[in-house]
Scaffold this active site. Sequence first.
Site, PDB file in Angstrom:
ATOM      1  N   THR A 129       8.117  41.609  11.865  1.00  0.00           N
ATOM      2  CA  THR A 129       7.014  40.701  11.544  1.00  0.00           C
ATOM      3  C   THR A 129       5.841  41.425  10.873  1.00  0.00           C
ATOM      4  OG1 THR A 129       5.249  39.435  12.626  1.00  0.00           O
ATOM      5  CG2 THR A 129       6.353  41.039  14.001  1.00  0.00           C
ATOM      6  N   ASP A 130       5.091  40.692  10.063  1.00  0.00           N
ATOM      7  CA  ASP A 130       3.863  41.256   9.461  1.00  0.00           C
ATOM      8  C   ASP A 130       2.821  41.590  10.526  1.00  0.00           C
ATOM      9  OD1 ASP A 130       3.171  38.619  10.149  1.00  0.00           O
ATOM     10  OD2 ASP A 130       2.403  38.079   8.162  1.00  0.00           O
ATOM     11  N   GLU A 131       2.989  41.016  11.733  1.00  0.00           N
ATOM     12  CA  GLU A 131       1.970  41.218  12.773  1.00  0.00           C
ATOM     13  C   GLU A 131       1.911  42.667  13.245  1.00  0.00           C
ATOM     14  OE1 GLU A 131       1.636  38.024  15.630  1.00  0.00           O
ATOM     15  OE2 GLU A 131       2.541  36.619  14.226  1.00  0.00           O
ATOM     16  N   TYR A 153       2.958  40.961  21.907  1.00  0.00           N
ATOM     17  CA  TYR A 153       4.084  40.582  21.029  1.00  0.00           C
ATOM     18  C   TYR A 153       4.230  41.586  19.894  1.00  0.00           C
ATOM     19  CZ  TYR A 153       6.446  38.351  17.067  1.00  0.00           C
ATOM     20  OH  TYR A 153       7.268  38.103  15.983  1.00  0.00           O
ATOM     21  N   LYS A 157       7.044  44.596  19.143  1.00  0.00           N
ATOM     22  CA  LYS A 157       7.847  44.512  17.917  1.00  0.00           C
ATOM     23  C   LYS A 157       7.683  45.811  17.115  1.00  0.00           C
ATOM     24  CE  LYS A 157       9.885  41.518  16.220  1.00  0.00           C
ATOM     25  NZ  LYS A 157      11.351  41.175  16.287  1.00  0.00           N
TER      26      LYS A 157
HETATM   27  P1  NAD Z   1      12.753  32.013  18.328  1.00  0.00           P
HETATM   28  O1  NAD Z   1      11.847  32.202  19.483  1.00  0.00           O
HETATM   29  O2  NAD Z   1      12.941  30.658  17.750  1.00  0.00           O
HETATM   30  O3  NAD Z   1      14.218  32.559  18.682  1.00  0.00           O
HETATM   31  C1  NAD Z   1      14.452  33.751  19.361  1.00  0.00           C
HETATM   32  C2  NAD Z   1      15.915  33.749  19.777  1.00  0.00           C
HETATM   33  O4  NAD Z   1      16.193  34.995  20.447  1.00  0.00           O
HETATM   34  C3  NAD Z   1      16.265  32.630  20.767  1.00  0.00           C
HETATM   35  O5  NAD Z   1      17.482  32.035  20.407  1.00  0.00           O
HETATM   36  C4  NAD Z   1      16.379  33.350  22.104  1.00  0.00           C
HETATM   37  O6  NAD Z   1      17.270  32.715  23.015  1.00  0.00           O
HETATM   38  C5  NAD Z   1      16.899  34.708  21.646  1.00  0.00           C
HETATM   39  N1  NAD Z   1      16.593  35.779  22.615  1.00  0.00           N
HETATM   40  C6  NAD Z   1      15.400  36.074  23.183  1.00  0.00           C
HETATM   41  N2  NAD Z   1      15.526  37.129  23.991  1.00  0.00           N
HETATM   42  C7  NAD Z   1      16.819  37.522  23.915  1.00  0.00           C
HETATM   43  C8  NAD Z   1      17.546  38.583  24.517  1.00  0.00           C
HETATM   44  N3  NAD Z   1      16.963  39.427  25.365  1.00  0.00           N
HETATM   45  N4  NAD Z   1      18.855  38.705  24.209  1.00  0.00           N
HETATM   46  C9  NAD Z   1      19.470  37.834  23.351  1.00  0.00           C
HETATM   47  N5  NAD Z   1      18.825  36.817  22.781  1.00  0.00           N
HETATM   48  C10 NAD Z   1      17.506  36.659  23.049  1.00  0.00           C
HETATM   49  O7  NAD Z   1      12.245  33.046  17.233  1.00  0.00           O
HETATM   50  P2  NAD Z   1      12.222  33.005  15.644  1.00  0.00           P
HETATM   51  O8  NAD Z   1      10.954  32.411  15.206  1.00  0.00           O
HETATM   52  O9  NAD Z   1      13.497  32.481  15.149  1.00  0.00           O
HETATM   53  O10 NAD Z   1      12.131  34.575  15.332  1.00  0.00           O
HETATM   54  C11 NAD Z   1      13.304  35.343  15.099  1.00  0.00           C
HETATM   55  C12 NAD Z   1      12.902  36.752  14.722  1.00  0.00           C
HETATM   56  O11 NAD Z   1      12.069  36.733  13.569  1.00  0.00           O
HETATM   57  C13 NAD Z   1      12.107  37.479  15.811  1.00  0.00           C
HETATM   58  O12 NAD Z   1      12.547  38.824  15.864  1.00  0.00           O
HETATM   59  C14 NAD Z   1      10.666  37.393  15.323  1.00  0.00           C
HETATM   60  O13 NAD Z   1       9.904  38.496  15.797  1.00  0.00           O
HETATM   61  C15 NAD Z   1      10.867  37.445  13.827  1.00  0.00           C
HETATM   62  N6  NAD Z   1       9.809  36.795  13.045  1.00  0.00           N
HETATM   63  C16 NAD Z   1       9.422  35.510  13.339  1.00  0.00           C
HETATM   64  C17 NAD Z   1       8.425  34.916  12.559  1.00  0.00           C
HETATM   65  C18 NAD Z   1       7.965  33.496  12.820  1.00  0.00           C
HETATM   66  O14 NAD Z   1       7.006  33.049  12.205  1.00  0.00           O
HETATM   67  N7  NAD Z   1       8.613  32.732  13.673  1.00  0.00           N
HETATM   68  C19 NAD Z   1       7.843  35.623  11.507  1.00  0.00           C
HETATM   69  C20 NAD Z   1       8.288  36.931  11.239  1.00  0.00           C
HETATM   70  C21 NAD Z   1       9.265  37.500  12.011  1.00  0.00           C
HETATM   71  P1  TYD Z   2       1.289  30.721  15.775  1.00  0.00           P
HETATM   72  O1  TYD Z   2       2.130  29.617  15.262  1.00  0.00           O
HETATM   73  O2  TYD Z   2       1.224  30.956  17.242  1.00  0.00           O
HETATM   74  O3  TYD Z   2       1.751  32.051  14.998  1.00  0.00           O
HETATM   75  P2  TYD Z   2       1.086  33.537  14.995  1.00  0.00           P
HETATM   76  O4  TYD Z   2       0.147  33.655  16.123  1.00  0.00           O
HETATM   77  O5  TYD Z   2       2.289  34.376  15.199  1.00  0.00           O
HETATM   78  O6  TYD Z   2       0.437  33.679  13.665  1.00  0.00           O
HETATM   79  O7  TYD Z   2      -0.201  30.512  15.275  1.00  0.00           O
HETATM   80  C1  TYD Z   2      -0.520  30.420  13.905  1.00  0.00           C
HETATM   81  C2  TYD Z   2      -2.026  30.309  13.800  1.00  0.00           C
HETATM   82  O8  TYD Z   2      -2.446  29.079  14.393  1.00  0.00           O
HETATM   83  C3  TYD Z   2      -2.763  31.390  14.573  1.00  0.00           C
HETATM   84  O9  TYD Z   2      -3.945  31.730  13.858  1.00  0.00           O
HETATM   85  C4  TYD Z   2      -3.147  30.726  15.879  1.00  0.00           C
HETATM   86  C5  TYD Z   2      -3.378  29.280  15.471  1.00  0.00           C
HETATM   87  N1  TYD Z   2      -3.069  28.270  16.502  1.00  0.00           N
HETATM   88  C6  TYD Z   2      -4.035  27.303  16.833  1.00  0.00           C
HETATM   89  O10 TYD Z   2      -5.132  27.274  16.279  1.00  0.00           O
HETATM   90  N2  TYD Z   2      -3.713  26.384  17.795  1.00  0.00           N
HETATM   91  C7  TYD Z   2      -2.529  26.381  18.440  1.00  0.00           C
HETATM   92  O11 TYD Z   2      -2.298  25.513  19.335  1.00  0.00           O
HETATM   93  C8  TYD Z   2      -1.532  27.362  18.081  1.00  0.00           C
HETATM   94  C9  TYD Z   2      -0.192  27.398  18.750  1.00  0.00           C
HETATM   95  C10 TYD Z   2      -1.855  28.289  17.093  1.00  0.00           C
END
Ligand code: NAD
Ligand code: TYD
Length: 341
Positions: A129-131, A153, A157
């Site tokens: 992630t960019d975070e 988080y 990561k």
């Molecule tokens: P999500 O929360 O929707 O899915 C996570 C999945 O991982 C779920 O299916 C969960 O059951 C599985 N999981 C969790 N812990 C586990 C474990 N210990 N063993 C096996 N499976 C496990 O998440 P997502 O949004 O699809 O994110 C997927 C990946 O992409 C993550 O690594 C996240 O850090 C990365 N990512 C997400 C975002 C975003 O905006 N959602 C952005 C950049 C990177």
């Molecule tokens: P989020 O979807 O939790 O992603 P991330 O924290 O990984 O960027 O949040 C996106 C942005 O929205 C973040 O600045 C937090 C804000 N946010 C709210 O203002 N209200 C909310 O209820 C949630 C879940 C997020």
Amino acid sequence: MKLLVCGGAGFIGSTFARQRVQEHGDEVTVLDKLTYAGREENLQDLADDPRFHFVRGAIEDREAVAGAIEAASPQAIVNFAAETHVDRSIAEPDTFVSTHALGTYVLLEAARTLRGTGEHALRYVQVSTDEVYGSIEEGTFTEHSPLAPSSPYSATKAGADLLVQSYFHTYGLPALICRGSNNYGPYQYPEKLIPLMILNALYGDALPVYGDGMQVRNWIHATDFAAAIGHVLEHGQPGEVYNAGGPDEEANMTVVRRIVELTGAQESQIEHVTDRPGHDRRYSLSSEKVRALGWSPGVRFDEGLEQTVSWYRDNDWWWQPIRSGDYRAYYERQYGRTLQP
Ligand code: NAD
Ligand code: TYD
């Protein structure tokens, strides 16, 4: 290609699995613990495909990982498995540490033990992630930007990313990292900003904006991020990191106002609530390096958001069981109020 996709029952992992099976003809085995965020429903359209297999198990469980590897005989492991919500990491960091640190370690060890050589070498792709770069007021992060994570988080990561890099440097494991910006699209669990606001807007619930709502996120559609990961898997250089950012940056208030317009909700539903502790102000990613591999994002935010709102409107079979289950208790703990029945 034969792939082991860890965390493939989640939002982005299921999008990636669908893309690899249906568009690339890969054979995909998903290993997933099925936490609250992982759902077999996300993979429903692959269930009858002979190229798709599902194994339930955790990445920190050595036996489960060994079993999944035996079942998949993979040429590559792509690791999406993670705890992904910043607010939950602030409230209860435990599983973030175990999944990201121990889980990634177990997968890397399995990959190291199994890896072949030359063209048969097993590739390992870590989805990140960019975070991990922290917050940036101006400009964009590149792959050379220092890691400065703010939340449990992002810190865990970042730890996983460093471990992945150590396996390349120390053992020569052909490992790569792909870091994405904020994803949105169908199948996203409604704890995240966009699906939470869509469902609350549709139900007439309050739209809880943290602080002033002027935090900026770099939005990427999940199909674009999944495609970027595919490019890194196929064309990336082992040992390298690739950033994949979306084409548009938006302030949270702009996103929430657009959702109000698209759902026909009321502006008066918007409520500014207590800010998230340690809230990162802005994320922005430069994607030059992954673009050089032939990738570019295809979905602009306005169009993608409209499609996403329509998907949630049309697919209540997917989110109704979430909204009427444990999510209600989570919502109450996090927001101090109950959702409309
Ligand atoms: P999500 O929360 O929707 O899915 C996570 C999945 O991982 C779920 O299916 C969960 O059951 C599985 N999981 C969790 N812990 C586990 C474990 N210990 N063993 C096996 N499976 C496990 O998440 P997502 O949004 O699809 O994110 C997927 C990946 O992409 C993550 O690594 C996240 O850090 C990365 N990512 C997400 C975002 C975003 O905006 N959602 C952005 C950049 C990177
Ligand atoms: P989020 O979807 O939790 O992603 P991330 O924290 O990984 O960027 O949040 C996106 C942005 O929205 C973040 O600045 C937090 C804000 N946010 C709210 O203002 N209200 C909310 O209820 C949630 C879940 C997020």
